[in-house]
Design a protein around this motif. Structure first.
Motif, mmCIF file in Angstrom:
data_model
loop_
_atom_site.group_PDB
_atom_site.id
_atom_site.type_symbol
_atom_site.label_atom_id
_atom_site.label_comp_id
_atom_site.label_asym_id
_atom_site.label_seq_id
_atom_site.Cartn_x
_atom_site.Cartn_y
_atom_site.Cartn_z
ATOM 1 N N VAL A 82 0.775 -1.180 -0.160
ATOM 2 C CA VAL A 82 0.197 -0.224 0.047
ATOM 3 C C VAL A 82 0.763 1.303 -0.194
ATOM 4 C CG1 VAL A 82 -1.616 1.573 1.216
ATOM 5 C CG2 VAL A 82 -1.862 -1.110 1.157
ATOM 6 N N ASP A 83 1.822 1.464 1.001
ATOM 7 C CA ASP A 83 2.701 2.569 0.904
ATOM 8 C C ASP A 83 3.337 2.678 -0.250
ATOM 9 O OD1 ASP A 83 2.019 2.897 3.565
ATOM 10 O OD2 ASP A 83 3.752 1.929 4.547
ATOM 11 N N LYS A 84 3.810 1.479 -0.943
ATOM 12 C CA LYS A 84 4.644 1.876 -2.263
ATOM 13 C C LYS A 84 3.841 2.284 -3.278
ATOM 14 C CE LYS A 84 8.095 -0.569 -4.950
ATOM 15 N NZ LYS A 84 9.034 -1.720 -5.099
ATOM 16 N N TYR A 85 2.596 1.684 -3.521
ATOM 17 C CA TYR A 85 1.977 1.916 -4.656
ATOM 18 C C TYR A 85 0.554 2.676 -4.537
ATOM 19 C CZ TYR A 85 5.114 -1.882 -6.558
ATOM 20 O OH TYR A 85 5.899 -2.590 -6.834
ATOM 21 N N GLU A 86 0.331 3.364 -3.490
ATOM 22 C CA GLU A 86 -1.169 3.781 -3.152
ATOM 23 C C GLU A 86 -1.194 4.918 -4.117
ATOM 24 O OE1 GLU A 86 -1.886 5.283 0.710
ATOM 25 O OE2 GLU A 86 0.174 5.899 1.129
ATOM 26 N N ASN A 87 -0.102 5.720 -4.388
ATOM 27 C CA ASN A 87 -0.300 6.922 -5.376
ATOM 28 C C ASN A 87 -0.007 6.651 -6.744
ATOM 29 O OD1 ASN A 87 -0.949 8.562 -3.281
ATOM 30 N ND2 ASN A 87 1.309 8.471 -2.541
ATOM 31 N N PHE A 88 0.040 5.387 -7.133
ATOM 32 C CA PHE A 88 0.310 5.115 -8.556
ATOM 33 C C PHE A 88 -1.227 5.258 -9.376
ATOM 34 C CE2 PHE A 88 4.625 2.477 -9.522
ATOM 35 C CZ PHE A 88 4.915 3.061 -8.248
ATOM 36 N N SER A 89 -1.212 5.758 -10.477
ATOM 37 C CA SER A 89 -2.275 5.739 -11.315
ATOM 38 C C SER A 89 -2.531 4.437 -11.629
ATOM 39 C CB SER A 89 -2.045 6.515 -12.511
ATOM 40 O OG SER A 89 -1.098 6.147 -13.310
ATOM 41 N N GLU A 90 -3.792 4.263 -12.454
ATOM 42 C CA GLU A 90 -3.978 2.954 -12.865
ATOM 43 C C GLU A 90 -3.046 2.422 -13.727
ATOM 44 O OE1 GLU A 90 -5.424 -0.162 -15.184
ATOM 45 O OE2 GLU A 90 -5.208 2.004 -16.032
ATOM 46 N N GLU A 91 -2.751 3.402 -14.789
ATOM 47 C CA GLU A 91 -1.808 3.183 -16.081
ATOM 48 C C GLU A 91 -0.457 2.831 -15.383
ATOM 49 O OE1 GLU A 91 -1.085 2.651 -19.939
ATOM 50 O OE2 GLU A 91 -2.975 3.330 -18.924
ATOM 51 N N GLU A 92 0.039 3.414 -14.376
ATOM 52 C CA GLU A 92 1.247 3.186 -13.720
ATOM 53 C C GLU A 92 1.522 1.862 -13.138
ATOM 54 O OE1 GLU A 92 2.781 7.899 -12.688
ATOM 55 O OE2 GLU A 92 1.349 6.663 -11.153
ATOM 56 N N LEU A 93 0.545 1.572 -12.320
ATOM 57 C CA LEU A 93 0.512 0.261 -11.785
ATOM 58 C C LEU A 93 0.158 -0.926 -12.854
ATOM 59 C CD1 LEU A 93 0.872 -1.114 -8.980
ATOM 60 C CD2 LEU A 93 -1.676 -0.648 -8.524
#
Length: 111
Positions: A82-93
């Protein structure tokens, strides 16, 4: 106990599936959630149920129709994701997920 690499990668995919729900499954081009869990499990050499259960763990923190495992707090390994990826957009993730599954990806897509 240290989590194996494939389980760590499965957590990232499960987070994506939970956070972006139907859009994530559609973007991955699977015909159903069940097929997605089976194929992703095969690629990572983990059980399909592990992918589903990991996704369910993240459901309690995301706005999707599934309730998830709201009865308990996320474990530290899940909080790291969560900490690593929560701010990723759908495209980025999605790009991260595609990199994880890329070895077998081209052979399983249905166009």
């Amino acid at each position: 106990m240290m989590m194996d690499k494939n389980s760590q990668l499965a957590l990232v995919i499960a987070y994506y599936l939970s956070k972006f729900d139907q859009r994530a499954y559609k973007e991955l081009k699977y015909e159903s959630m069940t097929v997605a869990h089976l194929e992703l499990g095969r690629i990572l050499n983990v059980k399909a149920s592990k992918i589903k259960n990991m996704r369910d763990e993240f459901d309690s923190i995301h706005d999707n129709p599934r309730v998830g495992w709201y009865q308990r707090d996320l474990r530290p390994s899940r909080m790291e994701i969560v900490d690593k990826y929560e701010n990723f957009s759908e495209e980025e993730l999605k790009d991260v997920v595609f990199k994880i599954i890329s070895d077998g990806y081209s052979t399983m897509l249905k166009f």
